[in-house]
Every structure is written in structure tokens, then in C-alpha cells.
Motif scaffolding. Structure first.
Motif, PDB file in Angstrom:
ATOM      1  N   GLY A   1       0.788  -1.221   0.000  1.00 11.33           N
ATOM      2  CA  GLY A   1       0.000   0.000   0.000  1.00 11.33           C
ATOM      3  C   GLY A   1       0.819   1.270   0.000  1.00 11.33           C
ATOM      4  O   GLY A   1       0.268   2.365  -0.053  1.00 11.33           O
ATOM      5  N   GLU A   2       2.147   1.155   0.066  1.00 14.02           N
ATOM      6  CA  GLU A   2       2.998   2.344   0.054  1.00 14.02           C
ATOM      7  C   GLU A   2       4.402   1.987  -0.411  1.00 14.02           C
ATOM      8  O   GLU A   2       4.831   0.835  -0.332  1.00 14.02           O
ATOM      9  N   VAL A   3       5.105   2.992  -0.909  1.00 11.59           N
ATOM     10  CA  VAL A   3       6.515   2.836  -1.252  1.00 11.59           C
ATOM     11  C   VAL A   3       7.326   3.118   0.005  1.00 11.59           C
ATOM     12  O   VAL A   3       7.304   4.234   0.526  1.00 11.59           O
ATOM     13  N   VAL A   4       8.011   2.116   0.496  1.00 13.73           N
ATOM     14  CA  VAL A   4       8.762   2.241   1.744  1.00 13.73           C
ATOM     15  C   VAL A   4      10.191   2.690   1.421  1.00 13.73           C
ATOM     16  O   VAL A   4      10.958   1.963   0.805  1.00 13.73           O
TER      17      VAL A   4
ATOM     18  N   LEU B   1      -5.105 -10.061   2.553  1.00  7.35           N
ATOM     19  CA  LEU B   1      -4.687 -11.304   3.220  1.00  7.35           C
ATOM     20  C   LEU B   1      -4.942 -11.269   4.722  1.00  7.35           C
ATOM     21  O   LEU B   1      -5.224 -12.308   5.338  1.00  7.35           O
ATOM     22  N   LEU B   2      -4.830 -10.086   5.329  1.00 12.53           N
ATOM     23  CA  LEU B   2      -4.998  -9.998   6.779  1.00 12.53           C
ATOM     24  C   LEU B   2      -6.449  -9.829   7.216  1.00 12.53           C
ATOM     25  O   LEU B   2      -6.761 -10.030   8.395  1.00 12.53           O
ATOM     26  N   SER B   3      -7.332  -9.484   6.285  1.00 15.49           N
ATOM     27  CA  SER B   3      -8.715  -9.198   6.691  1.00 15.49           C
ATOM     28  C   SER B   3      -9.767 -10.127   6.108  1.00 15.49           C
ATOM     29  O   SER B   3     -10.864 -10.239   6.651  1.00 15.49           O
ATOM     30  N   SER B   4      -9.441 -10.798   5.013  1.00 14.53           N
ATOM     31  CA  SER B   4     -10.447 -11.637   4.358  1.00 14.53           C
ATOM     32  C   SER B   4     -10.735 -12.895   5.168  1.00 14.53           C
ATOM     33  O   SER B   4      -9.804 -13.579   5.638  1.00 14.53           O
ATOM     34  N   PRO B   5     -12.001 -13.259   5.344  1.00 16.39           N
ATOM     35  CA  PRO B   5     -12.358 -14.506   6.042  1.00 16.39           C
ATOM     36  C   PRO B   5     -11.799 -15.742   5.339  1.00 16.39           C
ATOM     37  O   PRO B   5     -11.555 -16.770   5.971  1.00 16.39           O
ATOM     38  N   GLU B   6     -11.573 -15.629   4.036  1.00 22.11           N
ATOM     39  CA  GLU B   6     -11.085 -16.775   3.263  1.00 22.11           C
ATOM     40  C   GLU B   6      -9.618 -17.082   3.508  1.00 22.11           C
ATOM     41  O   GLU B   6      -9.127 -18.123   3.083  1.00 22.11           O
TER      42      GLU B   6
ATOM     43  N   TYR C   1      -2.550  -5.793  -1.308  1.00 19.89           N
ATOM     44  CA  TYR C   1      -2.606  -7.243  -1.059  1.00 19.89           C
ATOM     45  C   TYR C   1      -2.567  -7.587   0.422  1.00 19.89           C
ATOM     46  O   TYR C   1      -3.251  -8.503   0.876  1.00 19.89           O
ATOM     47  N   ILE C   2      -1.781  -6.866   1.203  1.00 18.73           N
ATOM     48  CA  ILE C   2      -1.667  -7.212   2.617  1.00 18.73           C
ATOM     49  C   ILE C   2      -2.993  -6.983   3.342  1.00 18.73           C
ATOM     50  O   ILE C   2      -3.383  -7.794   4.200  1.00 18.73           O
ATOM     51  N   ASP C   3      -3.700  -5.932   3.000  1.00 16.94           N
ATOM     52  CA  ASP C   3      -4.993  -5.679   3.638  1.00 16.94           C
ATOM     53  C   ASP C   3      -5.956  -6.826   3.347  1.00 16.94           C
ATOM     54  O   ASP C   3      -6.732  -7.251   4.210  1.00 16.94           O
TER      55      ASP C   3
END
Length: 517
Positions: free
Chosen positions: A211-214, A302-307, A298-300
Motif C-alpha cells: 500500500g505504500e513505497v517504503v 490477506l490480513l482481513s479476508s475470512p477466506e 494485497y496485505i490488507d
């Protein structure tokens, strides 16, 4: 490969000349494998692929000495001209069936897939993939199907690509600005293409995944703050180098109890640093999510989806790292070679420029234009054909008896699909060593077929990132030619050496550029 000498020295000087018990054990192994090899190849009940006797295979060592140049895809292709499109070789204790044409490759990847759906990983890849915890290297099982569905839905599929288009367009604009600044400040100097493209690709990967350029991050396990360049080195470059490291015990697994400390320390060090950086990046985004700030990345998902609840922390770490390295590397390889070929060939570069002018006019090229640019598509496919980013598909394991190319392939064999060989097949391609984009403008080729060169694989294991790689590479190459004239710097035409087992240019491309009127 440098380790072959080590193998021979170890077997002759240390192993066979060591303790009597160890010597007796080695002799028994020798007799066992020699007998097994003879019965394997001479069985009257099985029609096996022919076995090249190039230079004479050695007992136990097999064909390893003929592969010492670290470019086995070229050696395999040379053998195919003499022994046919499918043959067997011995690499230590393993039998490897090598496929060198599109027909037999597609048969293995599609028709016979149910018998050849497992991966056989080297010791390095076993560690670096956390034992197949990424989509590209997992076996075809529930984990693979589930994780591929996730990455297509949120990151690599058609709908996801549309949602993330703004990030790709911003990347193109950034590269254009840097190139224009180079012309303004250093008009007579060559530009290092990789220095412009690689950081932007890496930034795009971070944006899509995190979600961001680190630009910097403190990594507690390493005890220091890393810059973006250092993060890139640890997450991408070190891993690419580690993946092609050769452990002689891969070829002699019955001797795995013999330590190879320098190798083990190197691979585990690469893995430790990679995971330490990824944990720091993930922890930072977890804090953002906990604060209530959500981002389409993508991280949001993977960390939030019930699947994704069934995924472990290590699996999530690896699944987040995978698109970072894949976005950052393979697209760079194709784009760099395409610019090399165009900069070398003024007439084809101008033909592309005219096509872009006719379709786009004064507007910048976007993904919406791609379907109307057949010559740009032909350049992309021809570059994939001649410079396949993955010249050999990672070895597949035959877990049940099957047939390929009319030959019996027994369970326990390994399959090496030589994509480079498929694309250098003189029976399919006229003058295969020449770069001729026009061959893909022929009516016999379908421009909508992403898999014509086998570069993205085929069947159920077809590359999940093919759509993203195509759009990024085509738009980038098109924008570069639309805005600038490209010319190779002195000595660059002969600078075609590649890195190890890959077709990654060993040295960055240096080119002179001039803005188009």
C-alpha cells in the motif's frame, strides 16, 4: 558449475579415501546405483527416452560434467539437435527427462499433468520458499489452488489490474521524468536503463503489496534502519542469487549427512534477512490497519479476508514476498532485452514509433491502446521467445508412471522443460537465433495468445502474473520509444552475457537517448 570440482574432489580425496567403513559404504552405493541405472535404462519392458553419451557419462556422476558451464538450457538445446526433442540424463542419483520442443512440453504440462504435478526443489529453493509456501513453487494441491485464487482476485487478475492501473501509470510518468532530466543534465552521456527501471518496478511492487513505497524502515532483528536500496537488495537481488546456488548434495542425497557449512550459512543468512525485513514491513502495515486506515493492497486483503484465516503467519509472509520479487525481476529482464534489441535495430525502432504515432497521436500510450498495437505486441512476444526470463521450468517430479512423446516415463523421474530449447527449435522457428518481431504478425499467430512462446507456461500451472507482466512491459517499452530515440553506447552490442541459470543480463544496459520531436 564451480561445485562440480568440489564433488569430484570430495568423492575421490575425502569420501573414498576416508575411514574403511565409509569407503565400504560408498562402494555399496556405487554398486547399487550402477546396477539400478543399468536395469533402469536396459529394461525390455519400458521404452525410455534415449540417453545422450556426450563425452561419456561417468558412473554415479552421470552427465554433471557436461553441465559445468552453468547454462544448461543451451547445452540441452545442443543435445536436442543430435538426440531429439526428448531424452534422459543422469545427474548424480537422479534421472532427468529433458523436453526441448513445444509439443512435448505442452503434453507434459497439460495432457500428462496429473502425473507430473509435483515440484522437485533444490536445497536452496526448499529453504528460500519455506518448503513450497509460494504459489509459483507449490505442488498442485489445495494450497496452490487457494493461494492462486487469492492473488488473482486482489492483485494479478483482470479486475485487480484495472483497479491498480493508476499506480502503473504513475510509475511510467516517473520513469519518463527521470529520462528527460537525464537528457537535460547529461545529454551526451549514456543512461543506465536498469538504474531507472528497477527502482520504479520495486516501488510499484511495494505499492501493490503493502500500500505504500517504503523508503526506509527499522528492522529490529537486524538492529538497523535500512534504505529502500538495501531493502531491494535483501528482498530481491540476494534471493535471486541464492536461488541459483548449487549444493552438490542435491545430486547425491544419500550423502546429505556430509556438512556443507559455507553453503548452508549463506542460504540461511539470505532467508533470515529476507524474513526479518518482511516482518518489519508487515508489522508497520498492521499498525496502519489497526489505526483504521485501509488501503486497496494485497496485505490488507490477506490480513482481513475470512477466506485467508487458515493461512499461517509464515505462509502470509511468503505470499506477500512472492509478488514483490516477481514484479521486480522478470518484467525487468524482458523490458531490458526489448530496449537492447530496439536500440540495436534502428529500422524496427522507427517502425514501432510510427505505429505508436498512428494509434496514440500526441497522447501518451496507455493500456487501452495495446490491442491496437500489433507490432508492439510482436516485439514483446519475440523478446520473450529469444530471451525467455525463465529458460528452464523448475524441475517437476513424476509421481506415477506416465508417457510423454511416446516414451515411458517411470515414477521417480524428474522433468526438465527447456523453454529456451522450445523457442530455439529450428523446425518451428525460422532463424531462431535472430530477433524478428515480424514473425508474430503472421496470420498463423494469435496475438491474444499469451502462451505462444511457452514463457508463461501452460495448463493448470500457467503463470498467474502473465497479464501484469505483459501490460507493464508493453506500456513501458512503448512509452520509451514514443518519447525517445534509443541507441546502444559503444561496446554495448556485444554485452550479452547472462547471469547463471537465467537470461538476466549480467551487466546493466547502457544506452544513449534523444527526445523525439
Amino acid at each position: 558449475m564451480a561445485s562440480v570440482r568440489d564433488i569430484l574432489e570430495l568423492l575421490t580425496r575425502e569420501t573414498l579415501a576416508s575411514a574403511v567403513a565409509l569407503g565400504g559404504f560408498s562402494v555399496l552405493l556405487f554398486i547399487f546405483f550402477l546396477g539400478k541405472s543399468n536395469s533402469f535404462f536396459k529394461s525390455k519392458h519400458c521404452k525410455l527416452p534415449p540417453v545422450p553419451e556426450v563425452g561419456g557419462r561417468l558412473p554415479l556422476i552421470g552427465n554433471l560434467l557436461q553441465l559445468k558451464e552453468k547454462k544448461p538450457y543451451k547445452t540441452f538445446t545442443q543435445w536436442a539437435e543430435q538426440y531429439g526433442p526428448i531424452y534422459s540424463i543422469r545427474t548424480g542419483a537422479s534421472t532427468v527427462v529433458v523436453l526441448n520442443t513445444a509439443d512435448v512440453a505442452k503434453e507434459a504440462m497439460v495432457t500428462r499433468y496429473s502425473s507430473i504435478s509435483s515440484r522437485k526443489l533444490s536445497n536452496a529453493l526448499t529453504v528460500l520458499t519455506s518448503n513450497k509456501c509460494i504459489v509459483a513453487m507449490s505442488d498442485y494441491n489445495d494450497f496452490h489452488r487457494m493461494t492462486k485464487k487469492h492473488i488473482l482476485a486482489n492483485l494479478l487478475g483482470a479486475n485487480a489490474q484495472k483497479q491498480h492501473r493508476c499506480h502503473k501509470e504513475a510509475m511510467m510518468d516517473n520513469m519518463s521524468k527521470q529520462l528527460k532530466e537525464h537528457v537535460k543534465t547529461s545529454p551526451n552521456e549514456a543512461v543506465n536503463f536498469r538504474n531507472i527501471f528497477a527502482p520504479e518496478l520495486f516501488g510499484l511492487a511495494l505499492k501493490l503489496v503493502l500500500g505504500e513505497v517504503v523508503n526506509s524502515i527499522y528492522v529490529e532483528q537486524l538492529g538497523k534502519t535500512l534504505t529502500k536500496e538495501e531493502i531491494y537488495r535483501i528482498l530481491v537481488l540476494d534471493l535471486m542469487e541464492g536461488a541459483i546456488e548449487v549444493d552438490w548434495r542435491d545430486f547425491f542425497p544419500y550423502l546429505k549427512w556430509i556438512p556443507n557449512k559455507s553453503y548452508e550459512e549463506k542460504i540461511r543468512g539470505i532467508d533470515f534477512r529476507r524474513k526479518a525485513v518482511m516482518r518489519a514491513l508487515i508489522d508497520k502495515q498492521k499498525k496502519r490497519i489497526a489505526s483504521g486506515k485501509e488501503v486497496n493492497c494485497y496485505i490488507d486483503y490477506l490480513l482481513s479476508s475470512p477466506e485467508t484465516k487458515e493461512l499461517t503467519e509464515e505462509q502470509i509472509l511468503m505470499l506477500l514476498w512472492e509478488p514483490i520479487i516477481e514484479t521486480s525481476d522478470t518484467t525487468l529482464v524482458t523490458s531490458e532485452w526489448a530496449i537492447y534489441e530496439l536500440a540495436k535495430d534502428k529500422s524496427r525502432q522507427e517502425r514501432l514509433s510510427e505505429e505508436l504515432q498512428n494509434v496514440c497521436g500526441p497522447n501518451n500510450l496507455t493500456e487501452d491502446h495495446l490491442s491496437k498495437l500489433p507490432y508492439l505486441g510482436a516485439i514483446f512476444h519475440e523478446t520473450l521467445r529469444k530471451h525467455s526470463p525463465v529458460p528452464i521450468v523448475p524441475l517437476r517430479y513424476v509421481h506415477e508412471d506416465t508417457q510423454v512423446g511416446g516414451y515411458h516415463i517411470p515414477a521417480g523421474s524428474e522433468i526438465a522443460i527447456n523453454i529456451y530449447g522450445c523457442n530455439m527449435d529450428k523446425n518451428k522457428w525460422e532463424d531462431p537465433s535472430e530477433w524478428k518481431p515480424e514473425r508474430f504478425l503472421d496470420e498463423s499467430y494469435d496475438n491474444a495468445d499469451l502462451y505462444k512462446t511457452m514463457a508463461f507456461g501452460a495448463g493448470k500451472r500457467v503463470c498467474a502474473g502473465s497479464l501484469q507482466a505483459t501490460s507493464i512491459a508493453c506500456v513501458a517499452v512503448g512509452r520509451f520509444v514514443q518519447e525517445f530515440e534509443w541507441e546502444l553506447s559503444e561496446g554495448e552490442e556485444d554485452n550479452v552475457d547472462t547471469l547463471g541459470l537465467t537470461t538476466h543480463k549480467r551487466y546493466p544496459l547502457n544506452v544513449k537517448i534523444k527526445p523525439r520531436n
